[in-house]
Motif scaffolding. Structure first.
Motif, PDB file in Angstrom:
ATOM      1  N   VAL A  76       4.407   5.833   0.273  1.00  0.00           N
ATOM      2  CA  VAL A  76       3.802   4.860   1.352  1.00  0.00           C
ATOM      3  C   VAL A  76       2.885   4.565   0.618  1.00  0.00           C
ATOM      4  CG1 VAL A  76       1.505   5.171   2.475  1.00  0.00           C
ATOM      5  CG2 VAL A  76       3.625   6.806   2.634  1.00  0.00           C
ATOM      6  N   LEU A  77       2.310   4.307  -0.965  1.00  0.00           N
ATOM      7  CA  LEU A  77       1.782   4.076  -1.842  1.00  0.00           C
ATOM      8  C   LEU A  77       2.077   3.000  -2.203  1.00  0.00           C
ATOM      9  CD1 LEU A  77       0.391   6.675  -4.088  1.00  0.00           C
ATOM     10  CD2 LEU A  77      -0.954   5.556  -2.453  1.00  0.00           C
ATOM     11  N   ALA A 122       1.041  -0.685 -10.717  1.00  0.00           N
ATOM     12  CA  ALA A 122       0.110  -0.933  -9.503  1.00  0.00           C
ATOM     13  C   ALA A 122      -0.302  -0.202  -8.715  1.00  0.00           C
ATOM     14  CB  ALA A 122       1.909  -0.742  -8.838  1.00  0.00           C
ATOM     15  N   ALA A 123      -0.481   1.727  -8.916  1.00  0.00           N
ATOM     16  CA  ALA A 123      -1.048   2.324  -7.745  1.00  0.00           C
ATOM     17  C   ALA A 123      -2.606   2.111  -8.483  1.00  0.00           C
ATOM     18  CB  ALA A 123      -0.531   3.393  -8.418  1.00  0.00           C
ATOM     19  N   LEU A 124      -3.118   1.792  -9.230  1.00  0.00           N
ATOM     20  CA  LEU A 124      -3.903   0.857 -10.043  1.00  0.00           C
ATOM     21  C   LEU A 124      -4.581  -0.387  -9.331  1.00  0.00           C
ATOM     22  CD1 LEU A 124      -3.387   2.479 -14.028  1.00  0.00           C
ATOM     23  CD2 LEU A 124      -4.900   3.752 -11.990  1.00  0.00           C
ATOM     24  N   LEU A 135       3.163   6.200 -11.334  1.00  0.00           N
ATOM     25  CA  LEU A 135       3.018   4.677 -12.145  1.00  0.00           C
ATOM     26  C   LEU A 135       4.058   4.158 -11.932  1.00  0.00           C
ATOM     27  CD1 LEU A 135       0.719   5.185 -15.646  1.00  0.00           C
ATOM     28  CD2 LEU A 135      -0.313   4.727 -12.613  1.00  0.00           C
ATOM     29  N   GLY A 136       4.671   4.167 -12.852  1.00  0.00           N
ATOM     30  CA  GLY A 136       5.906   3.269 -12.742  1.00  0.00           C
ATOM     31  C   GLY A 136       7.087   3.052 -10.944  1.00  0.00           C
ATOM     32  N   ILE A 137       7.224   4.764 -10.539  1.00  0.00           N
ATOM     33  CA  ILE A 137       7.723   4.461  -8.717  1.00  0.00           C
ATOM     34  C   ILE A 137       6.817   3.585  -8.144  1.00  0.00           C
ATOM     35  CG2 ILE A 137       8.726   6.049  -6.943  1.00  0.00           C
ATOM     36  CD1 ILE A 137       9.616   7.336  -8.983  1.00  0.00           C
ATOM     37  N   THR A 138       6.036   3.822  -8.093  1.00  0.00           N
ATOM     38  CA  THR A 138       5.040   3.088  -7.163  1.00  0.00           C
ATOM     39  C   THR A 138       5.169   1.939  -7.110  1.00  0.00           C
ATOM     40  OG1 THR A 138       2.969   4.747  -6.919  1.00  0.00           O
ATOM     41  CG2 THR A 138       2.621   2.707  -6.489  1.00  0.00           C
ATOM     42  N   VAL A 174      -3.406   8.016  -0.064  1.00  0.00           N
ATOM     43  CA  VAL A 174      -3.184   7.507   0.531  1.00  0.00           C
ATOM     44  C   VAL A 174      -3.646   7.143   2.326  1.00  0.00           C
ATOM     45  CG1 VAL A 174      -0.983   8.210   2.357  1.00  0.00           C
ATOM     46  CG2 VAL A 174      -0.979   8.104   0.093  1.00  0.00           C
ATOM     47  N   LEU A 175      -4.861   8.256   2.153  1.00  0.00           N
ATOM     48  CA  LEU A 175      -5.537   7.691   3.199  1.00  0.00           C
ATOM     49  C   LEU A 175      -6.655   7.119   3.080  1.00  0.00           C
ATOM     50  CD1 LEU A 175      -6.333  11.950   3.421  1.00  0.00           C
ATOM     51  CD2 LEU A 175      -5.098  11.457   4.886  1.00  0.00           C
ATOM     52  N   ILE A 176      -7.161   6.751   2.287  1.00  0.00           N
ATOM     53  CA  ILE A 176      -8.119   6.349   1.844  1.00  0.00           C
ATOM     54  C   ILE A 176      -7.259   4.399   2.543  1.00  0.00           C
ATOM     55  CG2 ILE A 176      -8.852   4.208   0.241  1.00  0.00           C
ATOM     56  CD1 ILE A 176     -10.307   6.286  -1.382  1.00  0.00           C
ATOM     57  N   LEU A 177      -6.246   4.067   1.741  1.00  0.00           N
ATOM     58  CA  LEU A 177      -5.458   3.312   2.257  1.00  0.00           C
ATOM     59  C   LEU A 177      -4.893   3.216   3.623  1.00  0.00           C
ATOM     60  CD1 LEU A 177      -3.044   0.878   1.983  1.00  0.00           C
ATOM     61  CD2 LEU A 177      -1.258   3.268   1.463  1.00  0.00           C
ATOM     62  N   LEU A 178      -4.690   3.897   4.144  1.00  0.00           N
ATOM     63  CA  LEU A 178      -4.074   4.431   6.035  1.00  0.00           C
ATOM     64  C   LEU A 178      -5.882   4.250   6.790  1.00  0.00           C
ATOM     65  CD1 LEU A 178      -1.640   6.794   5.829  1.00  0.00           C
ATOM     66  CD2 LEU A 178      -1.813   4.882   6.090  1.00  0.00           C
TER      67      LEU A 178
END
Length: 502
Positions: free
Chosen positions: A284-285, A308-310, A60-63, A193-197
């Motif tokens: 990537v996220l 952020a990831a959520l 969570l934090g690093i994203t 990641v795949l959905i994002l790309l």
């Protein structure tokens, strides 16, 4: 309350409770409770280490830090990854060869004094609790979103559940929760990641362009200087992350769950590959979050960056993907917190109670009862300390814990393993100097009193930890003993790997 979120939460909860019930039947002896009877393979233990190490701060934090600060945010991830090289080369095998049930065992093998066992055990408990706080902070935010309850109640819920896992299943439950969590985390992160790309039609250059456009840093998004004011801050953070891993008790304990040094090496190598792949996906996220969610939405929804990831999952996949990511994050918290509670419990019950107070005169049932009672007490302390930390970025809290571990436990282990002249006075002074220096510099830094310009103190406190050991050793003027000679031999030779003589 979102029904989809609740369903995923229930699945993770039921799954971990089933594991705990299964493990409880296999935790009836101290050897099973503390180290799974050394029965894990190197690959299994590597997955468990990755589960223990990739915390909610990472997921969570690093994203969020990458989304907010670009290059500087990614420094956290690179430091976490490189730290495993240090652990693999210098620390993992000696710990496996010398330890039994705790980190204090390792140092005690060279310096068989009650005082050093007490100091290492207390340090292990403090570091574990300090590291537990950011995990519970992240859990409070997650459960609040998932179930709609307030932050305080969320922290209580997660803390009680994690304590229950340790009390019931010991290291058996802890290990398998961590292994399954790693599989879920890697699979879940890859899915996002795949959905994002796919969302950007696999046009990575366009994704990078959009990240620069959405970020207020513009073209300098991928250049240093947004999070840290000067290069010394970066160097200090990197040093704490690289060296701190080798001083974290819950990571070191994992090398006691395999049968020999060969499996310990395999454990560290497997964990390194898993952790490396995860942080590559986290990059990537982070870039995808700022590109797709946008700066204004990020800041208005969560200024700390912990969610952020959520937010990214909500944009590209809707409620179902958010629920899945939450479930993965929840599993992450379960794995790390159980590992931390167990490390602190091990130090309390095995070192302080069994060795110091009872002088090794405890039965199996009594020792297991004390361990489980200690887990309850440590869980309650951590919950209470986490209640007031809601608005702090969890990645920063983790970096502070790493600085303390890098300044105290890491110098102690390195000097114990590799300096023949090192003595008991040097061991005391190393641990005290490093611990006090790290705490003092954190208090004086920019996140405390603001007297010093650095928020990450490792660049000062780590050398002071080593210097304290050097001065203490030279001041004591003790000559190496026979125990030092035999200890050094054991550090570098694994009996189980020596071929038998004809």
């Amino acid at each position: 309350m979102n029904v989809t979120y609740l369903v995923f939460f229930a699945i993770i909860l039921i799954g971990t409770l089933v594991i705990t019930h299964w493990a409880a039947a296999r935790s009836r002896t101290t050897h099973q409770f503390y180290v799974v009877s050394g029965s894990l393979t190197g690959f299994q233990n590597g997955l468990a280490i990755a589960g223990d190490y990739i915390s909610s701060a990472s997921f969570l934090g690093i994203t969020g830090l990458i989304a907010f600060y670009g290059y500087d945010g990614f420094l956290y991830a690179t430091g976490f990854l490189i730290s495993y090289v240090v652990l693999l080369l210098w620390v993992a095998e000696p710990v496996q060869r010398l330890g039994t049930y705790s980190v204090a065992d390792v140092v005690y093998e060279r310096f068989p004094k009650r005082g050093i066992r007490v100091m290492v055990a207390i340090s292990s408990i403090l570091i574990s609790i300090l590291y537990m706080i950011p995990q519970l902070v992240a859990s409070g935010l997650l459960v609040r979103l998932l179930l709609g309850v307030d932050y305080t109640a969320s922290v209580w819920i997660i803390g009680i559940l994690m304590t229950l896992y340790v009390v019931s299943g010991g290291m058996v439950a802890t290990s398998w929760v961590q292994i399954i969590k790693t599989v879920l985390l890697m699979g879940g992160t890859l899915l996002v990641v795949l959905i994002l790309l796919s969302w950007v039609n696999w046009n990575i250059p366009q994704l990078i362009h959009d990240a620069k456009t959405q970020s207020p840093h513009g073209e300098s998004f991928f250049y240093p200087g947004h999070l840290f004011d000067h290069s010394m801050e970066k160097a200090s953070l990197t040093l704490s992350l690289i060296l701190g891993t080798s001083g974290l008790p819950h990571i070191l304990l994992r090398f006691l769950t395999v049968k020999n040094a060969k499996e310990a090496r395999m454990s560290a190598m497997s964990a390194t590959w898993g952790i490396g792949l995860f942080y590559l996906m986290a990059l990537v996220l982070g870039v995808g979050t700022i590109a797709i969610v946008g700066w204004d939405s990020l800041v208005s929804s969560d200024p700390s960056g912990n969610l952020a990831a959520l937010l990214l999952a909500e944009v590209v996949g809707g409620d179902f993907l958010v629920a899945f990511v939450m479930a993965v994050a929840f599993a992450t918290i379960i794995a790390v917190v159980t590992g931390l509670i167990f490390a602190a419990t091990s130090a309390f019950s095995y070192d302080l109670y069994h060795h110091i107070w009872k002088r090794e005169q405890t039965g199996v049932k009594e020792l297991l009862l004390v361990a489980r009672s200690g887990a309850v007490a440590i869980g309650l302390i951590s919950i209470i300390l986490s209640i007031e930390m809601e608005g702090v970025n969890v990645a920063f809290l983790v970096s502070m814990t790493f600085a303390i571990a890098a300044s105290s436990m890491f110098p102690l282990l390195i000097l114990t393993f590799y300096w023949k002249r090192f003595n008991i006075i040097g061991a005391y002074s190393t641990l005290l100097t490093g611990f006090v220096a790290a705490i003092l510099f954190i208090f004086l830094g920019t996140e405390g009193a603001g007297i010093l310009p650095l928020s990450n103190p490792a660049i000062f406190s780590v050398p002071l930890g080593f210097l304290g050991g050097l001065i203490g050793t030279l001041w004591a003027k003790q000559k190496p003993s026979y125990n030092d000679e035999s200890f050094m031999l054991r550090v570098h030779i694994d009996k189980q790997e020596v071929p038998p003589h004809d």
